[in-house]
Scaffold this motif. Structure first.
Motif, short mmCIF file in Angstrom:
data_model
loop_
_atom_site.label_atom_id
_atom_site.label_comp_id
_atom_site.label_asym_id
_atom_site.label_seq_id
_atom_site.Cartn_x
_atom_site.Cartn_y
_atom_site.Cartn_z
N GLU A 145 8.97 -2.79 3.59
CA GLU A 145 10.16 -2.77 2.72
C GLU A 145 9.88 -3.81 1.63
O GLU A 145 9.40 -4.92 1.95
N THR A 146 10.17 -3.45 0.37
CA THR A 146 9.91 -4.43 -0.70
C THR A 146 11.11 -4.51 -1.63
O THR A 146 11.83 -3.52 -1.80
N TRP A 147 11.35 -5.70 -2.19
CA TRP A 147 12.39 -5.82 -3.19
C TRP A 147 12.12 -7.03 -4.06
O TRP A 147 11.31 -7.89 -3.70
N TRP A 148 12.78 -7.07 -5.22
CA TRP A 148 12.58 -8.16 -6.19
C TRP A 148 13.88 -8.95 -6.33
O TRP A 148 14.96 -8.36 -6.31
N GLU A 149 13.73 -10.23 -6.51
CA GLU A 149 14.84 -11.07 -6.98
C GLU A 149 14.31 -11.81 -8.20
O GLU A 149 13.51 -12.73 -8.07
N ASP A 150 14.63 -11.30 -9.37
CA ASP A 150 14.03 -11.75 -10.64
C ASP A 150 12.51 -11.58 -10.54
O ASP A 150 12.06 -10.46 -10.30
N HIS A 151 11.73 -12.65 -10.62
CA HIS A 151 10.27 -12.48 -10.52
C HIS A 151 9.75 -12.80 -9.13
O HIS A 151 8.54 -13.02 -8.95
N ASP A 152 10.63 -12.89 -8.16
CA ASP A 152 10.17 -13.13 -6.78
C ASP A 152 10.09 -11.79 -6.03
O ASP A 152 11.08 -11.08 -5.94
N LEU A 153 8.90 -11.48 -5.53
CA LEU A 153 8.69 -10.21 -4.82
C LEU A 153 8.70 -10.47 -3.31
O LEU A 153 7.97 -11.31 -2.82
N TYR A 154 9.56 -9.73 -2.61
CA TYR A 154 9.68 -9.86 -1.15
C TYR A 154 9.03 -8.67 -0.48
O TYR A 154 9.23 -7.52 -0.91
N LEU A 155 8.21 -8.94 0.53
CA LEU A 155 7.51 -7.88 1.26
C LEU A 155 7.81 -8.04 2.75
O LEU A 155 7.29 -8.94 3.41
N ASP A 156 8.68 -7.14 3.28
CA ASP A 156 9.00 -7.17 4.70
C ASP A 156 8.03 -6.23 5.41
O ASP A 156 8.15 -5.00 5.29
N CYS A 157 7.06 -6.80 6.11
CA CYS A 157 6.01 -5.98 6.72
C CYS A 157 6.22 -5.80 8.22
O CYS A 157 5.28 -5.50 8.96
N SER A 158 7.48 -5.95 8.68
CA SER A 158 7.73 -5.84 10.13
C SER A 158 7.35 -4.45 10.66
O SER A 158 6.95 -4.31 11.81
N HIS A 159 7.46 -3.45 9.82
CA HIS A 159 7.12 -2.09 10.29
C HIS A 159 5.98 -1.47 9.48
O HIS A 159 5.84 -0.25 9.41
N ALA A 160 5.18 -2.31 8.87
CA ALA A 160 4.10 -1.81 7.99
C ALA A 160 2.87 -1.51 8.82
O ALA A 160 1.82 -2.13 8.64
N ASP A 161 3.00 -0.51 9.73
CA ASP A 161 1.90 -0.21 10.65
C ASP A 161 1.10 1.01 10.23
O ASP A 161 0.28 1.52 10.98
N GLY A 162 1.35 1.48 9.01
CA GLY A 162 0.60 2.65 8.53
C GLY A 162 -0.87 2.32 8.40
O GLY A 162 -1.25 1.16 8.19
N THR A 163 -1.72 3.34 8.53
CA THR A 163 -3.16 3.08 8.45
C THR A 163 -3.85 4.02 7.46
O THR A 163 -5.06 4.09 7.41
N VAL A 164 -3.06 4.74 6.69
CA VAL A 164 -3.67 5.69 5.74
C VAL A 164 -3.13 5.49 4.33
O VAL A 164 -1.92 5.45 4.11
N ILE A 165 -4.06 5.28 3.39
CA ILE A 165 -3.67 5.21 1.98
C ILE A 165 -4.12 6.52 1.33
O ILE A 165 -5.32 6.79 1.22
N PRO A 166 -3.18 7.37 0.91
CA PRO A 166 -3.54 8.65 0.31
C PRO A 166 -4.36 8.47 -0.97
O PRO A 166 -4.14 7.48 -1.70
N GLU A 167 -5.28 9.40 -1.20
CA GLU A 167 -6.14 9.34 -2.38
C GLU A 167 -5.30 9.26 -3.65
O GLU A 167 -5.63 8.62 -4.62
N TYR A 168 -4.12 9.88 -3.60
CA TYR A 168 -3.21 9.88 -4.76
C TYR A 168 -2.95 8.45 -5.22
O TYR A 168 -2.91 8.14 -6.41
N PHE A 169 -2.84 7.53 -4.26
CA PHE A 169 -2.57 6.12 -4.62
C PHE A 169 -3.88 5.37 -4.84
O PHE A 169 -4.05 4.66 -5.83
N SER A 170 -4.83 5.53 -3.89
CA SER A 170 -6.05 4.69 -3.97
C SER A 170 -6.82 4.97 -5.25
O SER A 170 -7.43 4.09 -5.84
N GLY A 171 -6.75 6.21 -5.70
CA GLY A 171 -7.53 6.58 -6.89
C GLY A 171 -7.01 5.95 -8.17
O GLY A 171 -7.68 5.96 -9.20
N LYS A 172 -5.81 5.36 -8.09
CA LYS A 172 -5.22 4.80 -9.31
C LYS A 172 -5.58 3.34 -9.54
O LYS A 172 -5.32 2.79 -10.61
N MET A 173 -6.12 2.67 -8.49
CA MET A 173 -6.30 1.22 -8.67
C MET A 173 -7.43 0.68 -7.79
O MET A 173 -7.49 0.96 -6.60
#
Ligand code: EPZ
Length: 426
Positions: A69-97
């Protein structure tokens, strides 16, 4: 494929020296690996003063794809990774950066497996990932490359002695992100020494990692069982600061950089002085006077840190075309980073590319016309050239520029440049 009905341009009216004060955004190349580091904790990490640029937004999307889960407070970026257990980055995303690839090490550290399409990124060279693969294999990962994706698995990564055959920022970051939760001790030698490596290690140490950077640049890591969430401030971006410094030189203006990372800019300032620029610091500010920029450079070579950064090679070229005389540039990091030259020639400059060098015959007047950004730093260099040109220049492909510059139009307009973003449809 770009929609031909869509306008994505910056319109620049050139010929005015820049003047005024500008604040430098957070560093793109520090924010991206730190975002990957957040994945190594099941808490909520924060990146303060994080730049709001498209590469960061894309990394945010990928982390959300992995369950964060991610959100911004002005220029502060918060990353809640409590459930970030995914293991696949689709080519659609990886190919962009390009940076998507360093998530491999973080996913392996967290889940013991990872799959991603090959990374995309700026077209400045072949940009292989062999060093990334090698460092993960040395730490015990089993890697299968099946043509369009990389699959990695490991029981638990094991600490190892790893010697990098050549300096690679991304591969060094990859190794660090994988080693902090590995079993036992890891020693990396031949690491990249860019500031973003130090900042990443500092952020991870704040999360509970055990990392030591030795005098000779080697990095020793004692693996730990768990990391808690991170919290830190992203430092100002030395490449953005250098870009604005070059814009001051190209327009013979005088500007004040409010919060530049001066201690990371020695090679940049040395080149600037060789061009005839003057600069002096007052507290944390840097007064940058480009009025006397007028000396061609016998040879400007890019190098790994602390040498002159490859990311400022194109901005420097945009200055050298305004300086009468012959300057030579040798790009030593990427094999295809002279794309800017043909666009500058289209604007009236005289540049020859031969024997791996760009030979700039400076002093020919630049005239405004329609040009196209093909990658991030070449695009920023076109903005610099347009500010120095007579007349109006329309720079297409400004989305490339927005990958790394949060508000280049607003910043340079505040410095007296005339830049308008032209978005819309024909
Ligand atoms: C990072 O790219 C930066 N990107 C680049 O900035 C920067 O130009 C570069 O480092 C050098 O400082 C980010 O940090 C997101 P490398 P990276 O691995 O990690 C070769 C910008 O404009 N190589 O240090 O991809 C590679 O081809 C971007 O902000 C391999 O051969 O750069 C290059 O010739 C552009 N095999 C050299 O090493 C590998 O596995 C240095 O690349 C990896 C790299």
């Amino acid at each position: 494929m770009e929609d031909l009905n869509e306008i994505d341009e910056i319109v620049v009216t050139g010929g005015r020296p820049l003047h005024g004060t500008v604040r430098i955004q957070g560093s793109k190349n520090t924010a991206l690996p730190v975002m990957a580091a957040a994945l190594l904790s099941s808490g909520t990490s924060v990146l303060r003063e994080c730049p709001k640029i498209t590469d960061v937004f894309l990394m945010e999307k990928i982390l959300r794809e992995l369950g964060a889960e991610t959100w911004w407070e002005d220029h502060d970026l918060y990353l809640d990774c409590s459930h970030a257990d995914g293991t696949v980055i689709p080519e659609y995303f990886s190919g962009k950066m390009r940076s998507s690839v360093i998530l491999l090490g973080a996913m392996l550290g967290r889940n013991g497996k990872a799959r991603t399409g090959y990374p995309g990124g700026c077209v400045i060279g072949k940009r292989p990932v062999d060093l990334h693969i090698q460092v993960l294999q040395k730490l015990g990962a089993r890697i299968v490359e099946n043509g369009n994706e990389i699959q990695a698995t490991c029981g638990k990564l094991k600490g190892a002695e790893v010697i990098f055959p050549k300096s690679s920022v991304g591969a060094t970051e990859q190794g660090i992100l994988a080693a902090v939760l590995a079993e036992g001790k890891t020693v990396f030698t031949g690491c990249a020494r860019e500031p973003e490596i130090t900042w990443l290690c500092q952020y991870l140490t704040g999360m509970g990692a055990k990392i030591e950077i030795l005098e000779n640049g080697s990095i020793c890591i004692e693996g730990v069982k768990k990391l808690h969430s991170g919290s830190g401030t992203i430092p100002p971006d030395r490449i953005v600061a250098g870009t604005y410094l070059m814009a001051a030189a190209a327009t013979r203006g005088e500007i004040i950089l409010e919060n530049p990372p001066i201690d990371e800019m020695h090679a940049i300032l040395e080149v600037y002085r060789k061009m005839g620029g003057q600069c002096h610091r007052i507290g944390g500010k840097l007064i940058v006077n480009g009025k006397n920029a007028g000396f061609p450079l016998e040879l400007l070579e890019t190098d790994v840190y602390p040498g002159f950064p490859t990311d400022l090679q194109s901005p420097a070229m945009a200055v050298l075309v305004t300086i009468p005389g012959v300057s030579r540039i040798r790009e030593k990091i990427f094999e295809d980073r002279y794309k800017l030259a043909s666009w500058l020639c289209y604007m009236g400059a005289k540049i020859e590319i031969r024997d791996g060098m760009a030979v700039v015959h400076g002093g020919y007047p630049l005239r405004g016309c329609i040009v196209e950004a093909e990658e991030l730093r070449g695009g920023a260099a076109l903005v610099i050239a347009a500010l120095a040109a007579e007349g109006v220049t329309r720079i297409r492909g400004c989305s490339f520029i927005e990958r790394g510059y949060e508000h280049i139009c607003e910043d340079l307009t505040a410095l007296g440049g005339l830049l308008i973003k032209d978005r819309g449809t024909l």
